[in-house]
Scaffold this motif. Structure first.
Motif, PDB file in Angstrom:
ATOM      1  N   ILE A 170     -10.481  -5.703  -3.058  1.00 32.21           N
ATOM      2  CA  ILE A 170      -9.948  -5.697  -1.690  1.00 32.21           C
ATOM      3  C   ILE A 170     -10.775  -4.788  -0.791  1.00 32.21           C
ATOM      4  O   ILE A 170     -11.285  -5.203   0.247  1.00 32.21           O
ATOM      5  CB  ILE A 170      -8.462  -5.275  -1.694  1.00 32.21           C
ATOM      6  N   ASN A 171     -10.916  -3.538  -1.204  1.00 31.09           N
ATOM      7  CA  ASN A 171     -11.620  -2.578  -0.358  1.00 31.09           C
ATOM      8  C   ASN A 171     -13.103  -2.909  -0.224  1.00 31.09           C
ATOM      9  O   ASN A 171     -13.692  -2.707   0.839  1.00 31.09           O
ATOM     10  CB  ASN A 171     -11.414  -1.161  -0.876  1.00 31.09           C
ATOM     11  N   GLY A 172     -13.711  -3.441  -1.273  1.00 30.73           N
ATOM     12  CA  GLY A 172     -15.115  -3.833  -1.193  1.00 30.73           C
ATOM     13  C   GLY A 172     -15.345  -4.927  -0.166  1.00 30.73           C
ATOM     14  O   GLY A 172     -16.316  -4.882   0.604  1.00 30.73           O
ATOM     15  N   ASN A 173     -14.457  -5.899  -0.133  1.00 30.95           N
ATOM     16  CA  ASN A 173     -14.566  -6.970   0.864  1.00 30.95           C
ATOM     17  C   ASN A 173     -14.281  -6.456   2.265  1.00 30.95           C
ATOM     18  O   ASN A 173     -14.924  -6.883   3.231  1.00 30.95           O
ATOM     19  CB  ASN A 173     -13.647  -8.134   0.502  1.00 30.95           C
ATOM     20  N   LEU A 174     -13.344  -5.536   2.389  1.00 27.59           N
ATOM     21  CA  LEU A 174     -13.065  -4.955   3.706  1.00 27.59           C
ATOM     22  C   LEU A 174     -14.256  -4.141   4.202  1.00 27.59           C
ATOM     23  O   LEU A 174     -14.585  -4.179   5.391  1.00 27.59           O
ATOM     24  CB  LEU A 174     -11.794  -4.106   3.665  1.00 27.59           C
ATOM     25  N   VAL A 175     -14.913  -3.424   3.306  1.00 26.75           N
ATOM     26  CA  VAL A 175     -16.118  -2.671   3.686  1.00 26.75           C
ATOM     27  C   VAL A 175     -17.210  -3.633   4.162  1.00 26.75           C
ATOM     28  O   VAL A 175     -17.873  -3.383   5.175  1.00 26.75           O
ATOM     29  CB  VAL A 175     -16.610  -1.791   2.516  1.00 26.75           C
ATOM     30  N   SER A 176     -17.389  -4.729   3.461  1.00 26.78           N
ATOM     31  CA  SER A 176     -18.397  -5.714   3.868  1.00 26.78           C
ATOM     32  C   SER A 176     -18.084  -6.277   5.248  1.00 26.78           C
ATOM     33  O   SER A 176     -18.977  -6.397   6.102  1.00 26.78           O
ATOM     34  CB  SER A 176     -18.482  -6.842   2.840  1.00 26.78           C
ATOM     35  N   ALA A 177     -16.822  -6.613   5.498  1.00 27.61           N
ATOM     36  CA  ALA A 177     -16.419  -7.117   6.817  1.00 27.61           C
ATOM     37  C   ALA A 177     -16.635  -6.045   7.882  1.00 27.61           C
ATOM     38  O   ALA A 177     -17.152  -6.333   8.964  1.00 27.61           O
ATOM     39  CB  ALA A 177     -14.957  -7.562   6.786  1.00 27.61           C
ATOM     40  N   ARG A 178     -16.264  -4.819   7.562  1.00 30.55           N
ATOM     41  CA  ARG A 178     -16.432  -3.706   8.506  1.00 30.55           C
ATOM     42  C   ARG A 178     -17.898  -3.527   8.888  1.00 30.55           C
ATOM     43  O   ARG A 178     -18.225  -3.311  10.050  1.00 30.55           O
ATOM     44  CB  ARG A 178     -15.904  -2.411   7.901  1.00 30.55           C
ATOM     45  N   GLN A 222      -9.478  -0.936  12.768  1.00 30.74           N
ATOM     46  CA  GLN A 222      -8.306  -1.284  11.958  1.00 30.74           C
ATOM     47  C   GLN A 222      -8.653  -1.217  10.470  1.00 30.74           C
ATOM     48  O   GLN A 222      -7.864  -0.698   9.670  1.00 30.74           O
ATOM     49  CB  GLN A 222      -7.818  -2.686  12.317  1.00 30.74           C
ATOM     50  N   ILE A 223      -9.808  -1.712  10.108  1.00 28.49           N
ATOM     51  CA  ILE A 223     -10.231  -1.668   8.710  1.00 28.49           C
ATOM     52  C   ILE A 223     -10.474  -0.226   8.273  1.00 28.49           C
ATOM     53  O   ILE A 223     -10.026   0.190   7.196  1.00 28.49           O
ATOM     54  CB  ILE A 223     -11.483  -2.544   8.496  1.00 28.49           C
ATOM     55  N   ILE A 224     -11.146   0.555   9.114  1.00 28.22           N
ATOM     56  CA  ILE A 224     -11.392   1.964   8.794  1.00 28.22           C
ATOM     57  C   ILE A 224     -10.081   2.709   8.616  1.00 28.22           C
ATOM     58  O   ILE A 224      -9.927   3.515   7.683  1.00 28.22           O
ATOM     59  CB  ILE A 224     -12.265   2.624   9.875  1.00 28.22           C
ATOM     60  N   ALA A 225      -9.116   2.446   9.491  1.00 34.45           N
ATOM     61  CA  ALA A 225      -7.807   3.112   9.390  1.00 34.45           C
ATOM     62  C   ALA A 225      -7.163   2.834   8.039  1.00 34.45           C
ATOM     63  O   ALA A 225      -6.565   3.727   7.428  1.00 34.45           O
ATOM     64  CB  ALA A 225      -6.893   2.662  10.529  1.00 34.45           C
ATOM     65  N   HIS A 226      -7.296   1.611   7.557  1.00 35.44           N
ATOM     66  CA  HIS A 226      -6.742   1.287   6.242  1.00 35.44           C
ATOM     67  C   HIS A 226      -7.525   1.979   5.137  1.00 35.44           C
ATOM     68  O   HIS A 226      -6.939   2.606   4.251  1.00 35.44           O
ATOM     69  CB  HIS A 226      -6.724  -0.217   5.993  1.00 35.44           C
ATOM     70  N   LEU A 227      -8.855   1.871   5.192  1.00 33.84           N
ATOM     71  CA  LEU A 227      -9.689   2.424   4.121  1.00 33.84           C
ATOM     72  C   LEU A 227      -9.590   3.945   4.023  1.00 33.84           C
ATOM     73  O   LEU A 227      -9.771   4.510   2.954  1.00 33.84           O
ATOM     74  CB  LEU A 227     -11.151   2.002   4.316  1.00 33.84           C
ATOM     75  N   ALA A 276      -4.985   3.155   0.915  1.00 37.03           N
ATOM     76  CA  ALA A 276      -6.287   2.650   0.497  1.00 37.03           C
ATOM     77  C   ALA A 276      -6.414   2.539  -1.013  1.00 37.03           C
ATOM     78  O   ALA A 276      -7.205   1.745  -1.509  1.00 37.03           O
ATOM     79  CB  ALA A 276      -7.402   3.534   1.048  1.00 37.03           C
ATOM     80  N   ASP A 277      -5.613   3.314  -1.735  1.00 34.09           N
ATOM     81  CA  ASP A 277      -5.699   3.274  -3.205  1.00 34.09           C
ATOM     82  C   ASP A 277      -4.732   2.256  -3.809  1.00 34.09           C
ATOM     83  O   ASP A 277      -4.627   2.148  -5.031  1.00 34.09           O
ATOM     84  CB  ASP A 277      -5.459   4.657  -3.797  1.00 34.09           C
ATOM     85  N   LEU A 278      -4.069   1.480  -2.959  1.00 33.11           N
ATOM     86  CA  LEU A 278      -3.193   0.410  -3.434  1.00 33.11           C
ATOM     87  C   LEU A 278      -3.897  -0.935  -3.255  1.00 33.11           C
ATOM     88  O   LEU A 278      -4.699  -1.110  -2.349  1.00 33.11           O
ATOM     89  CB  LEU A 278      -1.879   0.393  -2.649  1.00 33.11           C
ATOM     90  N   ALA A 279      -3.586  -1.869  -4.102  1.00 30.89           N
ATOM     91  CA  ALA A 279      -4.213  -3.197  -4.041  1.00 30.89           C
ATOM     92  C   ALA A 279      -3.515  -4.061  -2.985  1.00 30.89           C
ATOM     93  O   ALA A 279      -2.829  -5.026  -3.294  1.00 30.89           O
ATOM     94  CB  ALA A 279      -4.183  -3.858  -5.409  1.00 30.89           C
ATOM     95  N   ILE A 280      -3.725  -3.684  -1.708  1.00 28.29           N
ATOM     96  CA  ILE A 280      -3.150  -4.445  -0.591  1.00 28.29           C
ATOM     97  C   ILE A 280      -4.161  -4.570   0.532  1.00 28.29           C
ATOM     98  O   ILE A 280      -5.023  -3.713   0.711  1.00 28.29           O
ATOM     99  CB  ILE A 280      -1.871  -3.793  -0.032  1.00 28.29           C
ATOM    100  N   CYS A 281      -4.042  -5.643   1.266  1.00 26.35           N
ATOM    101  CA  CYS A 281      -4.782  -5.835   2.509  1.00 26.35           C
ATOM    102  C   CYS A 281      -3.722  -6.013   3.592  1.00 26.35           C
ATOM    103  O   CYS A 281      -2.984  -7.011   3.584  1.00 26.35           O
ATOM    104  CB  CYS A 281      -5.686  -7.057   2.433  1.00 26.35           C
ATOM    105  N   PRO A 282      -3.605  -5.058   4.499  1.00 24.73           N
ATOM    106  CA  PRO A 282      -2.554  -5.141   5.518  1.00 24.73           C
ATOM    107  C   PRO A 282      -2.664  -6.373   6.409  1.00 24.73           C
ATOM    108  O   PRO A 282      -3.764  -6.790   6.784  1.00 24.73           O
ATOM    109  CB  PRO A 282      -2.766  -3.872   6.346  1.00 24.73           C
ATOM    110  N   GLY A 283      -1.522  -6.923   6.761  1.00 25.05           N
ATOM    111  CA  GLY A 283      -1.474  -8.079   7.648  1.00 25.05           C
ATOM    112  C   GLY A 283      -2.066  -7.812   9.015  1.00 25.05           C
ATOM    113  O   GLY A 283      -2.569  -8.730   9.669  1.00 25.05           O
ATOM    114  N   GLU A 284      -2.040  -6.547   9.463  1.00 22.43           N
ATOM    115  CA  GLU A 284      -2.614  -6.203  10.763  1.00 22.43           C
ATOM    116  C   GLU A 284      -4.108  -6.512  10.804  1.00 22.43           C
ATOM    117  O   GLU A 284      -4.640  -6.886  11.840  1.00 22.43           O
ATOM    118  CB  GLU A 284      -2.386  -4.719  11.086  1.00 22.43           C
TER     119      GLU A 284
END
Length: 118
Positions: A45-53, A81-86, A91-99
């Protein structure tokens, strides 16, 4: 576009290249975020969010310069928004927020107003 930016030599070529790349970048961002949404592990999850960011950061840094201020602002908001989550408490939970999904959807819509294939 600012008056100074309009006078820069070669800006039209840079703007055209930006638009040419936007469709692929938009699709990559959307794919990374959807993969994060469907992800099962924190790393996935976080790896893909980092790539998108990272792609959003590039767009946010260039869009305003080539005359797409609103798109740059939208990309920056998605990135934030992605940075705020990461950097946040979940960030240590396996979730991707709907926001994040919602923000990326607004980014995809903003791209559709610019790309010729829209």
């Amino acid at each position: 576009m600012t008056a100074i930016a309009q006078q820069l030599p070669g800006l039209d070529r840079i703007r055209d290249r930006f638009v040419d790349l936007l469709e692929d970048r938009k699709n990559s961002i959307a794919q990374h975020v959807l993969t994060a949404w469907d992800g099962e592990t924190t790393d996935e999850i976080n790896g893909n969010l980092v790539s998108a960011r990272n792609i959003l950061h590039q767009i946010a840094g260039t869009a305003g310069t080539v005359g797409f201020h609103d798109l740059g602002t939208t990309a920056h908001q998605c990135e934030a928004q992605i940075i705020a989550h990461l950097e946040g408490p979940y960030a240590d939970l396996a979730i991707c927020p709907g926001e994040i999904i919602w923000r990326i959807d607004t980014f995809v819509e903003a791209c559709a107003t610019i790309t010729p294939s829209a």
